[in-house]
Design an enzyme around this catalytic site. Structure first.
Site, PDB file in Angstrom:
ATOM      1  N   LEU A  64       0.819  -1.205   0.000  1.00  0.00           N
ATOM      2  CA  LEU A  64       0.000   0.000   0.000  1.00  0.00           C
ATOM      3  C   LEU A  64       0.852   1.253   0.000  1.00  0.00           C
ATOM      4  O   LEU A  64       0.306   2.368  -0.009  1.00  0.00           O
ATOM      5  CB  LEU A  64      -0.915   0.010   1.240  1.00  0.00           C
ATOM      6  CG  LEU A  64      -1.738  -1.263   1.479  1.00  0.00           C
ATOM      7  CD1 LEU A  64      -2.508  -1.152   2.794  1.00  0.00           C
ATOM      8  CD2 LEU A  64      -2.691  -1.519   0.327  1.00  0.00           C
ATOM      9  N   TYR A 119       1.075  11.091 -11.720  1.00  0.00           N
ATOM     10  CA  TYR A 119       0.730  10.083 -10.715  1.00  0.00           C
ATOM     11  C   TYR A 119       0.246   8.813 -11.392  1.00  0.00           C
ATOM     12  O   TYR A 119       0.659   7.701 -11.038  1.00  0.00           O
ATOM     13  CB  TYR A 119      -0.335  10.649  -9.776  1.00  0.00           C
ATOM     14  CG  TYR A 119      -0.856   9.675  -8.741  1.00  0.00           C
ATOM     15  CD1 TYR A 119      -0.056   9.269  -7.680  1.00  0.00           C
ATOM     16  CD2 TYR A 119      -2.149   9.178  -8.821  1.00  0.00           C
ATOM     17  CE1 TYR A 119      -0.531   8.392  -6.718  1.00  0.00           C
ATOM     18  CE2 TYR A 119      -2.639   8.294  -7.860  1.00  0.00           C
ATOM     19  CZ  TYR A 119      -1.827   7.912  -6.819  1.00  0.00           C
ATOM     20  OH  TYR A 119      -2.299   7.037  -5.866  1.00  0.00           O
ATOM     21  N   LYS A 123       1.819   4.985 -11.285  1.00  0.00           N
ATOM     22  CA  LYS A 123       1.024   3.831 -10.869  1.00  0.00           C
ATOM     23  C   LYS A 123       0.995   2.764 -11.966  1.00  0.00           C
ATOM     24  O   LYS A 123       1.067   1.563 -11.683  1.00  0.00           O
ATOM     25  CB  LYS A 123      -0.397   4.271 -10.518  1.00  0.00           C
ATOM     26  CG  LYS A 123      -0.519   4.959  -9.172  1.00  0.00           C
ATOM     27  CD  LYS A 123      -0.156   4.009  -8.033  1.00  0.00           C
ATOM     28  CE  LYS A 123      -0.488   4.543  -6.667  1.00  0.00           C
ATOM     29  NZ  LYS A 123      -0.111   3.602  -5.579  1.00  0.00           N
ATOM     30  N   PRO A 310     -42.070   8.906  42.437  1.00  0.00           N
ATOM     31  CA  PRO A 310     -42.759   7.867  43.230  1.00  0.00           C
ATOM     32  C   PRO A 310     -44.272   8.122  43.339  1.00  0.00           C
ATOM     33  O   PRO A 310     -44.715   9.237  43.602  1.00  0.00           O
ATOM     34  CB  PRO A 310     -42.089   7.980  44.604  1.00  0.00           C
ATOM     35  CG  PRO A 310     -40.721   8.493  44.301  1.00  0.00           C
ATOM     36  CD  PRO A 310     -40.890   9.441  43.164  1.00  0.00           C
TER      37      PRO A 310
END
Length: 400
Positions: A64, A119, A123, A310
């Protein structure tokens, strides 16, 4: 299995390593036959000796590691292609032919708006390197081209529009949406992690690519995650503002199982600051106790909590169509119901020591009586519809 994760401190790496450790420690048994004995976490602060040692004994590699936002475009090739070469050369050195997974990007398609992406070229070079390595060594290679990713722990103002918007809306920061009609293909981190863990047992999804198009095929050279969501920027921002407004409206938007909305809401919550993590609810207080609305839904009614002092009796009304559950969680109570027009009364003694749900039936007047002389009675109430002040469907009539 001994698992090596490179880029372990990045967004995907942190989520993957956390779940791998859950499996290792017996906390995530729903993955069935997947076993993990060790998780090797390689990142920028790791040494060459670490990489060498881990490559000598690992049974699977998730690569990764990569560069997304370098100071100079030349760093793309060095960070994305260069490290991949080092990793594969180290595996070769030790004769380790374990499966290797590469995280690539849609930009590697070099088509459309990605046609001139430095980029993307880096890749694509990494992809080709991995595929050649598989052909040369016989090692199993899994190359994934990810679309836009989102989920917890994603860094805002970096490379995820969803993270940026989530962080901005959650923290009241300024943001800009240049074109709300732009559509993104989004992959949720938990769906990605589930896919990657499936790879450990050969359950990856194979495909071929034609540009950005995914064509599933069992013999494909590439891999993909089958669950993605296509959503416009405008829709994302609209949803985030709905999520932000839930603290004041108490209305939970529709978040069906497996939906983008559910995943986005989880992501949004992970960016909340401490000041918004807890918030006040409006308590309606009188001499009998209090009544507080907790949560409203679009199509499944609302939840409230009722506190009776109560000896106090509350209710003494009926509904035409509305129905409710009364669930005493603390104290002791008598719940009574009588069908309108009848003298017969149904009595239910309930307490927080044995929690039960009691239906308030349509057409039955009902009440709830605190049987204690000293302790308050706490009752969780659910109604099948939100309270409508203009048409409350609530009519006073004593049970007895």
């Amino acid at each position: 299995m001994k698992i090596l994760v490179t880029g372990a401190k990045g967004f995907v790496g942190k989520n993957l390593c956390a779940q791998l450790k859950n499996i290792r420690d017996g906390k995530a048994r729903f993955y069935g036959d997947v076993t993990v004995s060790e998780v090797f976490e390689y990142d920028l602060d790791s040494s060459a000796e670490d990489l060498d040692r881990w490559c000598s004994c690992c049974d699977f590699v998730f690569n990764l590691a990569g560069v997304n936002r370098p100071k100079d475009n030349s760093e793309f090739m060095e960070g994305n292609f260069g490290f991949a070469s080092t990793l594969l050369d180290t595996l070769r050195k030790h004769g380790n032919k374990c499966p290797v997974m590469l995280s690539s990007s849609q930009q590697a398609s070099l088509t459309g708006r990605f046609g001139n992406s430095e980029y993307g070229r880096s890749k694509k070079a990494g992809e080709d390197l991995f595929l050649r390595y598989g052909d040369e060594t016989g090692a199993k290679v899994l190359v994934y081209r990810f679309p836009n990713l989102f989920g917890k722990w994603c860094r805002p103002n970096y490379n995820s529009a969803v993270a940026t918007f989530c962080n901005a809306v959650a923290n009241d920061l300024p943001y800009t949406v240049n074109d709300p009609t732009v559509e993104l293909e989004l992959l949720y981190i938990d769906d990605l992690v589930d896919e990657m863990i499936g790879c450990l047992k050969g359950r990856e999804h194979r495909c071929e690519f034609d540009g950005l198009g995914v064509f599933p095929t069992e013999k494909g050279r590439y891999c993909y995650v089958p669950v993605t969501h296509k959503v416009t920027l405008g829709r994302i921002v609209d949803l985030l503002h709905q999520f932000e407004g839930q603290r004041s409206s108490l209305v939970m938007p529709s978040i069906p199982s497996g939906s983008f909305e559910k995943k986005l809401y989880s992501t949004f919550l992970s960016y909340l600051p401490q000041s918004k993590t807890a918030f006040d609810l409006k308590m309606n207080v009188d001499e009998r106790g209090s009544f507080t609305e907790l949560l409203k839904t679009l199509d499944c009614g609302q939840f409230s909590v009722n506190v009776s002092k109560p000896g106090i009796t509350k209710g003494q009304h009926w509904h035409n169509s509305k129905w409710e559950f009364f669930i005493v969680v603390s104290g002791k109570a008598l719940i009574q119901e009588r069908k309108i027009g009848s003298d017969s009364v149904m009595n239910f003694e309930v307490s927080g020591e044995k929690i039960q749900a009691v239906h308030m039936l349509p057409g039955y007047t009902h009440n709830i009586i605190n049987l204690s002389d000293t302790e308050p009675l706490v009752t969780l109430m659910w109604a099948n519809e939100q309270f409508d002040l203009g048409r409350p469907d609530t009519y006073f009539e004593p049970v007895e």
